[in-house]
Scaffold this active site. Sequence first.
Site, PDB file in Angstrom:
ATOM      1  N   THR A 186       0.814  -1.222   0.000  1.00 48.47           N
ATOM      2  CA  THR A 186       0.000   0.000   0.000  1.00 48.47           C
ATOM      3  C   THR A 186       0.845   1.267   0.000  1.00 48.47           C
ATOM      4  O   THR A 186       0.347   2.344  -0.314  1.00 48.47           O
ATOM      5  CB  THR A 186      -0.927   0.038   1.235  1.00 48.47           C
ATOM      6  OG1 THR A 186      -0.120   0.083   2.422  1.00 48.47           O
ATOM      7  CG2 THR A 186      -1.840  -1.183   1.270  1.00 48.47           C
ATOM      8  N   CYS A 215       2.263   2.956   9.452  1.00 50.40           N
ATOM      9  CA  CYS A 215       1.273   3.040  10.530  1.00 50.40           C
ATOM     10  C   CYS A 215       1.926   2.881  11.897  1.00 50.40           C
ATOM     11  O   CYS A 215       3.077   2.454  12.008  1.00 50.40           O
ATOM     12  CB  CYS A 215       0.216   1.932  10.396  1.00 50.40           C
ATOM     13  SG  CYS A 215      -0.641   1.870   8.822  1.00 50.40           S
ATOM     14  N   CYS A 241      -2.496   0.624  15.061  1.00 50.89           N
ATOM     15  CA  CYS A 241      -3.448   1.009  14.020  1.00 50.89           C
ATOM     16  C   CYS A 241      -4.583  -0.017  13.922  1.00 50.89           C
ATOM     17  O   CYS A 241      -4.325  -1.232  13.932  1.00 50.89           O
ATOM     18  CB  CYS A 241      -2.749   1.128  12.676  1.00 50.89           C
ATOM     19  SG  CYS A 241      -3.844   1.676  11.336  1.00 50.89           S
ATOM     20  N   ARG A 250       4.029   6.833   2.972  1.00 56.09           N
ATOM     21  CA  ARG A 250       3.227   7.981   3.396  1.00 56.09           C
ATOM     22  C   ARG A 250       2.401   7.596   4.622  1.00 56.09           C
ATOM     23  O   ARG A 250       2.085   6.421   4.834  1.00 56.09           O
ATOM     24  CB  ARG A 250       2.326   8.475   2.263  1.00 56.09           C
ATOM     25  CG  ARG A 250       1.279   7.474   1.807  1.00 56.09           C
ATOM     26  CD  ARG A 250       0.508   8.008   0.592  1.00 56.09           C
ATOM     27  NE  ARG A 250      -0.595   7.133   0.223  1.00 56.09           N
ATOM     28  CZ  ARG A 250      -0.479   6.038  -0.502  1.00 56.09           C
ATOM     29  NH1 ARG A 250       0.729   5.676  -0.955  1.00 56.09           N
ATOM     30  NH2 ARG A 250      -1.539   5.307  -0.796  1.00 56.09           N
ATOM     31  N   CYS A 277      -0.455   6.923   7.365  1.00 50.20           N
ATOM     32  CA  CYS A 277      -1.813   6.386   7.405  1.00 50.20           C
ATOM     33  C   CYS A 277      -2.772   7.470   7.912  1.00 50.20           C
ATOM     34  O   CYS A 277      -2.476   8.173   8.880  1.00 50.20           O
ATOM     35  CB  CYS A 277      -1.860   5.165   8.320  1.00 50.20           C
ATOM     36  SG  CYS A 277      -3.520   4.517   8.633  1.00 50.20           S
ATOM     37  N   CYS A 293      -4.609   6.060  11.651  1.00 51.43           N
ATOM     38  CA  CYS A 293      -3.919   6.096  12.944  1.00 51.43           C
ATOM     39  C   CYS A 293      -3.041   7.336  13.118  1.00 51.43           C
ATOM     40  O   CYS A 293      -2.535   7.580  14.217  1.00 51.43           O
ATOM     41  CB  CYS A 293      -3.097   4.833  13.167  1.00 51.43           C
ATOM     42  SG  CYS A 293      -1.694   4.640  12.032  1.00 51.43           S
TER      43      CYS A 293
END
Length: 355
Positions: free
Chosen positions: A40, A44, A48, A73, A75, A78
């Site tokens: 993805t 996190c 999370c 990048r 999340c 969270c």
Amino acid sequence: MTLAARPAFDRALWESDCWARLEQRQADADRAFVYGVVSTGIYCRPGCPSRLPRRENVRFFADAAAARRAGFRACLRCDPDGASRAEREAALVAKAVALIESAEGRPAFDAIARSCGMSRHHFHRMFKAATSMTPGSYFAAIKKRRALDSLGQGESVTTAIAAAGYGSPSRFYEGVADLGARPRALSRGGAGEHIRFTVAACSLGFVLVAATQKGICAIELGDGADALAADFRRRFARACLAEDAAFSQAVADVVTLVEEPSRAFALPLDVRGTVFQEKIWRLLREIPPGETMTYGELAAKAGCPSAVRAVARACASNAIAVAIPCHRVVGKGGTLTGYRWGVERKAALLKREGR
């Protein structure tokens, strides 16, 4: 002096530990690391609420900056760049404490919960996890403190009870059954109470020992006998102070304890504090001589891992040195942090215990 070589960092072992903590969704791991998911491109917190990813898709980083440098990048669920869940809950508890302490009469706990954006059940659970007390118990402790403060300033028992917010005198007397001194006596600076105290020399300077009919209520260390005695007399200006042979033996036992803090101390104690303070003081007495515990470890043992500052305040409020061994609590890495009677005395006591 030859310094021992620092062990090499074992990344595989670290990642294995991170994965185990991630699988368990350990909330206290939020400050320890973040993880990125290759499939993805998102990183996190360990806590999370998103679905647990496959192990082969996970990369671990010491902090968010390292994850960003690797191209991941943050999340949106969270928010790993913002405050952690523990930090957010600590802020909400601090807000709730301020509302409870500023309330006139019994606080509206439902309204406080709503102001924190929670249901009453969730708020109750969070508050207890952080303070080891329910909101109701915390308010009861505040009422008790207010009443005792008023009594100590010379207010009548009736006035102190009403000002503290007790609905009836019986409620007040139920809450202060463990005082060791009668409320009316406290309102008169200890008038009518038999409190024995004396100051003796010891290797750490001077030690003041005081006892009510219930047991030892104070063991205080200091540099001057006169200063220790003057402070005690100020707090119990009208108490009946007495010395006798039996108490002289108790003082000798206390001096022996200061010289050999690892010895068992069998004399009864008259412990006075809030519910939370007394819980921490009981746990302090369970730390074996020669061993230490950090404030964080003590908070975790008390069932409130996020209440480290409250635990430190409870240790600082302890009036019975050595017998309630708050000197066995240290900072992270074993550092000798503050001690009510001086860090030098804390170091000396630990050295005598073989640490």
